[in-house]
Design a protein around this motif. Structure first.
Motif, mmCIF file in Angstrom:
data_model
loop_
_atom_site.group_PDB
_atom_site.id
_atom_site.type_symbol
_atom_site.label_atom_id
_atom_site.label_comp_id
_atom_site.label_asym_id
_atom_site.label_seq_id
_atom_site.Cartn_x
_atom_site.Cartn_y
_atom_site.Cartn_z
ATOM 1 N N ILE A 153 122.935 56.805 -74.713
ATOM 2 C CA ILE A 153 121.294 57.153 -74.786
ATOM 3 C C ILE A 153 120.905 56.214 -76.139
ATOM 4 N N GLU A 154 121.838 56.211 -77.152
ATOM 5 C CA GLU A 154 121.555 55.719 -78.373
ATOM 6 C C GLU A 154 121.685 54.147 -78.217
ATOM 7 N N VAL A 155 122.652 53.737 -77.552
ATOM 8 C CA VAL A 155 122.606 52.175 -77.201
ATOM 9 C C VAL A 155 121.436 51.898 -76.516
ATOM 10 N N THR A 156 121.461 52.607 -75.365
ATOM 11 C CA THR A 156 120.164 52.162 -74.628
ATOM 12 C C THR A 156 118.989 52.288 -75.297
ATOM 13 N N ALA A 157 118.579 53.165 -76.224
ATOM 14 C CA ALA A 157 117.456 53.289 -76.940
ATOM 15 C C ALA A 157 117.338 52.206 -77.730
ATOM 16 N N VAL A 158 118.503 51.778 -78.448
ATOM 17 C CA VAL A 158 118.162 50.560 -79.170
ATOM 18 C C VAL A 158 117.951 49.463 -78.596
ATOM 19 N N LEU A 159 118.626 49.072 -77.371
ATOM 20 C CA LEU A 159 118.113 47.988 -76.715
ATOM 21 C C LEU A 159 116.653 47.920 -76.305
ATOM 22 N N VAL A 160 116.113 49.381 -75.532
ATOM 23 C CA VAL A 160 114.632 49.356 -75.271
ATOM 24 C C VAL A 160 113.854 49.041 -76.454
ATOM 25 N N PHE A 161 114.202 49.444 -77.560
ATOM 26 C CA PHE A 161 113.407 49.249 -78.793
ATOM 27 C C PHE A 161 113.402 47.694 -79.273
ATOM 28 N N ALA A 162 114.626 46.977 -79.059
ATOM 29 C CA ALA A 162 114.680 45.637 -79.363
ATOM 30 C C ALA A 162 113.780 44.693 -78.372
ATOM 31 N N TYR A 163 114.038 45.217 -77.323
ATOM 32 C CA TYR A 163 113.280 44.805 -76.167
ATOM 33 C C TYR A 163 111.751 44.534 -76.393
ATOM 34 N N ILE B 57 115.730 42.730 -83.688
ATOM 35 C CA ILE B 57 116.661 43.309 -84.451
ATOM 36 C C ILE B 57 116.142 44.366 -85.313
ATOM 37 N N VAL B 58 114.768 44.007 -86.076
ATOM 38 C CA VAL B 58 114.287 44.653 -87.032
ATOM 39 C C VAL B 58 113.364 45.997 -86.330
ATOM 40 N N THR B 59 113.071 45.607 -85.056
ATOM 41 C CA THR B 59 112.526 46.855 -84.393
ATOM 42 C C THR B 59 113.568 47.880 -83.991
ATOM 43 N N GLY C 43 110.581 44.560 -79.277
ATOM 44 C CA GLY C 43 110.342 43.820 -80.045
ATOM 45 C C GLY C 43 110.354 42.220 -79.794
ATOM 46 N N LEU C 44 111.290 41.925 -78.839
ATOM 47 C CA LEU C 44 111.354 40.759 -78.425
ATOM 48 C C LEU C 44 110.165 40.169 -77.494
ATOM 49 N N VAL C 45 109.691 41.033 -76.813
ATOM 50 C CA VAL C 45 108.445 40.767 -76.037
ATOM 51 C C VAL C 45 107.445 40.593 -77.019
ATOM 52 N N ASN C 46 107.127 41.328 -78.114
ATOM 53 C CA ASN C 46 106.048 41.185 -79.042
ATOM 54 C C ASN C 46 106.054 40.076 -79.851
ATOM 55 N N ALA C 47 107.222 39.475 -80.113
ATOM 56 C CA ALA C 47 107.638 38.353 -80.969
ATOM 57 C C ALA C 47 107.282 37.099 -80.162
ATOM 58 N N ARG C 48 107.674 37.129 -78.677
ATOM 59 C CA ARG C 48 107.361 36.219 -77.604
ATOM 60 C C ARG C 48 105.792 36.003 -77.754
ATOM 61 N N MET D 120 122.156 40.686 -79.417
ATOM 62 C CA MET D 120 122.224 39.127 -79.364
ATOM 63 C C MET D 120 122.436 38.797 -77.897
ATOM 64 N N LEU D 121 123.304 39.678 -77.257
ATOM 65 C CA LEU D 121 123.366 39.566 -75.521
ATOM 66 C C LEU D 121 122.291 39.726 -74.642
ATOM 67 N N LEU D 122 121.361 40.775 -75.323
ATOM 68 C CA LEU D 122 120.217 40.954 -74.725
ATOM 69 C C LEU D 122 119.224 39.616 -74.682
ATOM 70 N N LEU D 123 119.386 38.931 -75.531
ATOM 71 C CA LEU D 123 118.309 37.972 -75.898
ATOM 72 C C LEU D 123 118.150 36.972 -74.858
ATOM 73 N N PRO D 124 119.311 36.254 -74.386
ATOM 74 C CA PRO D 124 119.117 35.369 -73.067
ATOM 75 C C PRO D 124 118.717 36.007 -71.890
ATOM 76 N N VAL D 125 119.014 37.389 -71.569
ATOM 77 C CA VAL D 125 118.574 38.226 -70.397
ATOM 78 C C VAL D 125 117.155 38.253 -70.364
ATOM 79 N N GLU D 126 116.553 38.462 -71.704
ATOM 80 C CA GLU D 126 115.148 38.872 -71.628
ATOM 81 C C GLU D 126 114.419 37.486 -71.474
ATOM 82 N N LEU D 127 114.868 36.475 -72.038
ATOM 83 C CA LEU D 127 114.200 35.233 -72.166
ATOM 84 C C LEU D 127 114.120 34.720 -70.508
ATOM 85 N N LEU D 128 115.264 35.007 -69.693
ATOM 86 C CA LEU D 128 115.205 34.804 -68.583
ATOM 87 C C LEU D 128 114.140 35.519 -67.605
ATOM 88 N N LEU D 129 114.252 36.734 -67.796
ATOM 89 C CA LEU D 129 113.225 37.785 -67.208
ATOM 90 C C LEU D 129 111.752 37.202 -67.350
#
Lengths: 203, 203, 203
Positions: free
Chosen positions: B8-18, B39-41, B20-25, B71-80
């Motif tokens: 759950i923790e890893v998933t939550a960190v990734l959701v929070f990161a996501y 990362i900061v989010t 952040g990625l969307v907002n920053a884009r 860092m692995l999530l970033l390219p996935v998100e950009l692709l999406l």
């Protein structure tokens, strides 16, 4: 060697402070704002590094002569601005800033490693040390952080590259002094190349 | 159980990161900005918790594999995003985010209590852990924090409620594992109810 | 004497919190935003002081009754605003705020000196303690920090002056209690003069 590093460090602190002073003047701040933002730009990165690592006392508390240098810089900068000469766009400042970028990266990575930080977070702390003074400067001026905008040539990326050179050489058993020097030099060269050929990170 | 919490923790960190990625884009930032804000989010709330409590070394320094995941999530998100599919509004993300909210609240309260923090500040530290990553995200994007706007359904309030469930059960002598579980469950349920019935805190 | 100082401190915390509440309401925030910004304005400066000095546990963790006072203040303030009576511009609040400015300056310098901080950074930490709650308040409201704008009479400058009075008297071997009192009084008088004669720091 140590005198050289100290001289670069003082110069870099002053260059970072100068960029804060100029930004704060543009934002229409008064003397308190200009001085605060100058100090925060110069020491923000190193302060975040030490707070994240739990490394006390902070370096500007021990080396408080740096605060004096910045306070002495303020009237000089105001004079320059009044003479209508903004030197912040110039090549000399860019070169000193690139040196400062390398030096702060090396200090961030070095202190992080000395406190047993694993390699990847140590590299991030190097980048944070070198760049987050500018991020806080932009937030205090109520602007989007320059560091994150695609209009600027590579900056944090150069620091990240140099951080890994440092870590790689340490991992290979090279003497710390050589690793520090290689880190500063590679950040500097990467940054100069990025500015010269206008390399940007678009998405 | 521990594997479940870690997942759950890893998933939550990734959701929070996501988020952040969307907002920053959306703010028009480059790769450095997008990665930094992701990362900061994800780690901002936990970092503020540890800095306020003096709890060193920080958890993303010890668990640096989380940095790798982002860092692995970033390219996935950009692709999406390039495939024109923003999944940030979807129900699945909302549910994982609500789980993350509960989990970060529990981790904040738990660590604060373990460091002998009195109940009231411990509850606040739980809320800060769960929500201040998003606040820093919005500040770095030069926006008013979403958390404070009356247009969103209850968020911090759910975390505050769950924090008191945790503290109440501990005060009653219930086993910590049960208190943690009840905290995560109640934050999750409160958040789902708030979103489902669009409960807001107008003044 | 100690009861008097404690009363001033509580009053000052509440006045600082009140300025946060009013600003957050003007920014259109909901109850979570208003309460958060009230708390952050009141405790932000002292929290930065303790984090910079590595002084744990934080004072609002030990003195958590302050958090209760602010939570009790919130409904009173909302009632006042609904009755269309904003008392933030009044003379009484300005006087209490000036007292708070002096008190927080003294607490910042005092704790910094107690932790063996050299004089110059100790003076800066006094000013930071007294003024950075308001800076964080303005950043969270997505505004330029009031502290840095040339439209306001001297504020940080009064704190800086008073900090040096404190340090000077300690350096002369005066008893700490007298130095604290002189610091608070001089900050207060400087601030009252600045407001009365509208003294500003233009560049």
């Amino acid at each position: 060697m140590e005198t050289l590093l100290y001289s670069i460090e003082v110069t870099a602190v002053l260059v970072f402070a100068y960029s804060g002073l100029v930004n704060a003047r543009r934002a229409g701040f008064d003397m308190v704002g200009v001085l605060t933002i100058g100090i925060v730009t110069a020491f923000g990165g190193g302060t975040i590094r030490d707070v994240l690592l739990g490394n006390h006392p902070l370096y500007w508390i021990t080396h408080w002569e740096f605060l004096v240098f910045i306070m002495l810089l303020l009237p000089v900068e105001l004079l320059l601005l009044r003479m209508n000469r903004d030197i912040s766009g110039g090549r000399v400042l860019m070169i000193i800033d690139a040196l400062g970028l390398g030096l702060f990266t090396a200090s961030g990575v070095g202190i992080a490693l000395a406190m047993n930080t694993p390699y990847l977070p140590a590299a991030f702390i190097g980048v944070i040390t070198a760049t987050f003074g500018g991020v806080i400067r932009d937030i205090l001026c109520n602007q989007k952080p320059q560091l994150f905008l695609p209009t600027e040539p590579l900056y944090a990326t150069c620091a990240f590259g140099g951080a890994w050179i440092y870590i790689g050489l340490i991992g290979l058993g090279i003497a710390p002094a050589a690793a520090i020097f290689a880190c500063i030099a590679s950040v500097f060269i990467l940054r100069i190349i990025a500015v010269r050929f206008d390399v940007k990170l678009k998405i």
